[in-house]
Design a protein around this motif. Structure first.
Motif, PDB file in Angstrom:
ATOM      1  N   ASP A 170       0.680  -1.480   0.246  1.00  0.00           N
ATOM      2  CA  ASP A 170       0.189   0.175  -0.060  1.00  0.00           C
ATOM      3  C   ASP A 170       0.962   1.531  -0.197  1.00  0.00           C
ATOM      4  O   ASP A 170       0.667   2.357  -0.543  1.00  0.00           O
ATOM      5  CB  ASP A 170      -0.819  -0.025   1.238  1.00  0.00           C
ATOM      6  CG  ASP A 170      -1.863   1.201   1.569  1.00  0.00           C
ATOM      7  OD1 ASP A 170      -3.259   0.997   0.475  1.00  0.00           O
ATOM      8  OD2 ASP A 170      -1.785   2.157   1.671  1.00  0.00           O
ATOM      9  N   LEU A 171       2.016   1.110   0.871  1.00  0.00           N
ATOM     10  CA  LEU A 171       2.636   2.211   0.722  1.00  0.00           C
ATOM     11  C   LEU A 171       3.215   2.326  -0.443  1.00  0.00           C
ATOM     12  O   LEU A 171       4.055   3.907  -0.685  1.00  0.00           O
ATOM     13  CB  LEU A 171       3.800   2.017   2.169  1.00  0.00           C
ATOM     14  CG  LEU A 171       2.840   2.134   3.326  1.00  0.00           C
ATOM     15  CD1 LEU A 171       4.180   1.994   3.997  1.00  0.00           C
ATOM     16  CD2 LEU A 171       2.034   3.792   3.729  1.00  0.00           C
ATOM     17  N   CYS A 172       3.735   1.339  -0.674  1.00  0.00           N
ATOM     18  CA  CYS A 172       5.025   1.431  -2.273  1.00  0.00           C
ATOM     19  C   CYS A 172       3.916   2.401  -3.337  1.00  0.00           C
ATOM     20  O   CYS A 172       3.722   2.864  -3.830  1.00  0.00           O
ATOM     21  CB  CYS A 172       5.169  -0.008  -2.877  1.00  0.00           C
ATOM     22  SG  CYS A 172       5.261  -0.063  -4.417  1.00  0.00           S
ATOM     23  N   LEU A 173       1.960   1.335  -3.433  1.00  0.00           N
ATOM     24  CA  LEU A 173       1.521   1.843  -4.674  1.00  0.00           C
ATOM     25  C   LEU A 173       1.396   3.909  -4.623  1.00  0.00           C
ATOM     26  O   LEU A 173       0.318   4.206  -5.136  1.00  0.00           O
ATOM     27  CB  LEU A 173      -0.014   0.923  -4.275  1.00  0.00           C
ATOM     28  CG  LEU A 173       0.031  -0.128  -5.041  1.00  0.00           C
ATOM     29  CD1 LEU A 173      -0.920  -0.746  -4.358  1.00  0.00           C
ATOM     30  CD2 LEU A 173       0.710  -0.312  -5.886  1.00  0.00           C
ATOM     31  N   HIS A 174       0.865   3.966  -3.404  1.00  0.00           N
ATOM     32  CA  HIS A 174       0.982   5.763  -2.722  1.00  0.00           C
ATOM     33  C   HIS A 174       2.369   6.515  -2.337  1.00  0.00           C
ATOM     34  O   HIS A 174       2.436   7.416  -1.855  1.00  0.00           O
ATOM     35  CB  HIS A 174       0.410   5.902  -1.639  1.00  0.00           C
ATOM     36  CG  HIS A 174      -1.505   5.326  -1.905  1.00  0.00           C
ATOM     37  ND1 HIS A 174      -2.196   5.504  -2.445  1.00  0.00           N
ATOM     38  CD2 HIS A 174      -1.734   3.913  -1.763  1.00  0.00           C
ATOM     39  CE1 HIS A 174      -3.266   5.089  -2.935  1.00  0.00           C
ATOM     40  NE2 HIS A 174      -2.868   3.281  -1.957  1.00  0.00           N
ATOM     41  N   TYR A 175       3.578   5.597  -3.102  1.00  0.00           N
ATOM     42  CA  TYR A 175       4.650   6.415  -2.819  1.00  0.00           C
ATOM     43  C   TYR A 175       4.535   7.744  -2.875  1.00  0.00           C
ATOM     44  O   TYR A 175       5.721   8.577  -2.483  1.00  0.00           O
ATOM     45  CB  TYR A 175       5.232   5.120  -3.243  1.00  0.00           C
ATOM     46  CG  TYR A 175       7.075   5.724  -2.858  1.00  0.00           C
ATOM     47  CD1 TYR A 175       7.399   5.343  -1.657  1.00  0.00           C
ATOM     48  CD2 TYR A 175       8.142   6.230  -4.148  1.00  0.00           C
ATOM     49  CE1 TYR A 175       8.901   5.784  -1.418  1.00  0.00           C
ATOM     50  CE2 TYR A 175       8.924   6.641  -4.007  1.00  0.00           C
ATOM     51  CZ  TYR A 175       9.949   6.278  -2.651  1.00  0.00           C
ATOM     52  OH  TYR A 175      10.951   6.367  -1.937  1.00  0.00           O
ATOM     53  N   GLU A 176       4.329   8.894  -4.268  1.00  0.00           N
ATOM     54  CA  GLU A 176       4.256   9.582  -4.517  1.00  0.00           C
ATOM     55  C   GLU A 176       3.515  10.746  -3.736  1.00  0.00           C
ATOM     56  O   GLU A 176       3.979  11.286  -3.636  1.00  0.00           O
ATOM     57  CB  GLU A 176       4.270  10.095  -5.910  1.00  0.00           C
ATOM     58  CG  GLU A 176       5.064   8.750  -6.710  1.00  0.00           C
ATOM     59  CD  GLU A 176       6.535   9.297  -6.386  1.00  0.00           C
ATOM     60  OE1 GLU A 176       7.251  10.221  -6.130  1.00  0.00           O
ATOM     61  OE2 GLU A 176       7.432   8.218  -6.983  1.00  0.00           O
ATOM     62  N   GLU A 177       2.695   9.914  -2.646  1.00  0.00           N
ATOM     63  CA  GLU A 177       1.861  10.723  -1.856  1.00  0.00           C
ATOM     64  C   GLU A 177       2.650  11.523  -1.029  1.00  0.00           C
ATOM     65  O   GLU A 177       1.386  12.170  -0.264  1.00  0.00           O
ATOM     66  CB  GLU A 177       0.644   9.973  -2.356  1.00  0.00           C
ATOM     67  CG  GLU A 177      -0.128   9.525  -3.712  1.00  0.00           C
ATOM     68  CD  GLU A 177      -1.382   9.013  -3.269  1.00  0.00           C
ATOM     69  OE1 GLU A 177      -1.932   8.708  -2.458  1.00  0.00           O
ATOM     70  OE2 GLU A 177      -1.494   7.789  -4.237  1.00  0.00           O
ATOM     71  N   GLY A 178       2.711  11.009  -0.405  1.00  0.00           N
ATOM     72  CA  GLY A 178       4.174  10.943   1.273  1.00  0.00           C
ATOM     73  C   GLY A 178       3.385  10.276   1.849  1.00  0.00           C
ATOM     74  O   GLY A 178       2.701   9.366   1.170  1.00  0.00           O
ATOM     75  N   PRO A 179       3.194  10.649   2.835  1.00  0.00           N
ATOM     76  CA  PRO A 179       3.185  10.062   4.768  1.00  0.00           C
ATOM     77  C   PRO A 179       1.465   9.388   4.371  1.00  0.00           C
ATOM     78  O   PRO A 179       0.670  10.619   4.023  1.00  0.00           O
ATOM     79  CB  PRO A 179       3.514  10.327   5.063  1.00  0.00           C
ATOM     80  CG  PRO A 179       4.405  11.800   5.326  1.00  0.00           C
ATOM     81  CD  PRO A 179       4.543  12.529   3.966  1.00  0.00           C
ATOM     82  N   ALA A 180       1.276   8.272   5.173  1.00  0.00           N
ATOM     83  CA  ALA A 180       0.216   7.377   4.476  1.00  0.00           C
ATOM     84  C   ALA A 180      -0.904   7.126   6.372  1.00  0.00           C
ATOM     85  O   ALA A 180       0.981   7.271   7.039  1.00  0.00           O
ATOM     86  CB  ALA A 180      -0.211   6.372   4.212  1.00  0.00           C
ATOM     87  N   GLN A 181      -1.571   7.516   5.893  1.00  0.00           N
ATOM     88  CA  GLN A 181      -2.471   8.192   7.789  1.00  0.00           C
ATOM     89  C   GLN A 181      -2.476   6.160   8.032  1.00  0.00           C
ATOM     90  O   GLN A 181      -2.815   5.657   7.072  1.00  0.00           O
ATOM     91  CB  GLN A 181      -3.396   8.479   8.364  1.00  0.00           C
ATOM     92  CG  GLN A 181      -2.871  10.302   8.325  1.00  0.00           C
ATOM     93  CD  GLN A 181      -4.208  11.301   8.770  1.00  0.00           C
ATOM     94  OE1 GLN A 181      -4.941  10.396   8.967  1.00  0.00           O
ATOM     95  NE2 GLN A 181      -3.282  12.285   8.990  1.00  0.00           N
ATOM     96  N   VAL A 182      -2.725   5.625   9.343  1.00  0.00           N
ATOM     97  CA  VAL A 182      -3.330   4.108   9.910  1.00  0.00           C
ATOM     98  C   VAL A 182      -4.244   3.933   9.238  1.00  0.00           C
ATOM     99  O   VAL A 182      -3.923   2.642   8.553  1.00  0.00           O
ATOM    100  CB  VAL A 182      -1.867   4.103  11.120  1.00  0.00           C
ATOM    101  CG1 VAL A 182      -3.193   2.587  11.368  1.00  0.00           C
ATOM    102  CG2 VAL A 182      -0.737   4.215  11.537  1.00  0.00           C
ATOM    103  N   HIS A 183      -5.697   4.808   9.406  1.00  0.00           N
ATOM    104  CA  HIS A 183      -6.306   4.071   9.482  1.00  0.00           C
ATOM    105  C   HIS A 183      -6.794   4.005   7.930  1.00  0.00           C
ATOM    106  O   HIS A 183      -7.810   3.707   7.430  1.00  0.00           O
ATOM    107  CB  HIS A 183      -7.777   5.409   9.737  1.00  0.00           C
ATOM    108  CG  HIS A 183      -7.629   6.752   9.552  1.00  0.00           C
ATOM    109  ND1 HIS A 183      -8.347   7.229   8.712  1.00  0.00           N
ATOM    110  CD2 HIS A 183      -7.099   7.894   9.782  1.00  0.00           C
ATOM    111  CE1 HIS A 183      -8.192   8.382   7.861  1.00  0.00           C
ATOM    112  NE2 HIS A 183      -6.820   9.413   8.826  1.00  0.00           N
ATOM    113  N   ASP A 184      -6.146   5.143   6.859  1.00  0.00           N
ATOM    114  CA  ASP A 184      -6.195   4.859   5.620  1.00  0.00           C
ATOM    115  C   ASP A 184      -5.418   3.979   4.831  1.00  0.00           C
ATOM    116  O   ASP A 184      -6.105   3.087   4.078  1.00  0.00           O
ATOM    117  CB  ASP A 184      -5.341   5.942   4.609  1.00  0.00           C
ATOM    118  CG  ASP A 184      -6.264   7.126   5.032  1.00  0.00           C
ATOM    119  OD1 ASP A 184      -7.809   7.876   5.367  1.00  0.00           O
ATOM    120  OD2 ASP A 184      -5.577   8.607   5.310  1.00  0.00           O
TER     121      ASP A 184
END
Length: 152
Positions: free
Chosen positions: A15-29
């Motif tokens: 998931d963090l890889c797929l959203h890598y360019e978007e910056g930090p991701a919150q746990v709930h997301d």
């Protein structure tokens, strides 16, 4: 067999890889997108942070993000960090070797087969980066979209 912890850890990294360019991701997301219980995911992310796969940032715009680019993180490394050795039996483990109790390990045909299985699994997981998994995910999504278009 991969534990729930291992399964969720690999999905969180993907998931963090797929959203890598978007910056930090919150746990709930991440939890919502990957259908992982948020409290369990928090524990897993702390483990992944301890092993250097993710970092976190506090405050507004904060969350978790990959500590290195997706092409530098292998599936094998994440599975080992969270699940332990890949070996199906301890007597063929590279990192967690323990005698299994067979009469003669040097002539044990079962041990030879377990070693082959371990080597095959390690070869696949250690040579598969999360960048490759992310690319495969995108290809599968595109194929699914094409199938839906044809069905309409």
């Amino acid at each position: 067999m991969l534990s729930s912890r291992g399964k969720y850890a690999t999905r969180a990294i993907l998931d963090l890889c797929l959203h890598y360019e978007e910056g930090p991701a919150q746990v709930h997301d991440i939890a919502e997108r990957q259908r992982i219980p948020a409290k369990f995911l928090e524990q897993i992310l702390l483990t992944l942070k301890r092993f250097g796969f993710v970092q976190s940032r506090k405050g507004p715009g904060g969350g978790y993000f990959l500590a290195k680019p997706p092409h530098e993180i292998t599936l094998g490394a994440v599975v080992r960090a969270v699940n332990g050795p890949l070996a199906p039996i301890s007597c063929v483990s590279v990192t967690g070797f323990m005698e299994c109790g067979c009469p003669d390990p040097n002539t044990c045909a079962l041990r030879a087969v377990w070693k082959d299985a371990r080597d095959a699994l390690a070869a696949v997981l250690d040579n598969t980066s999360f960048a490759e998994i992310g690319e495969q995910h995108q290809r599968l999504l595109a194929l699914q979209d094409e199938t839906v278009d044809y069905a309409i």
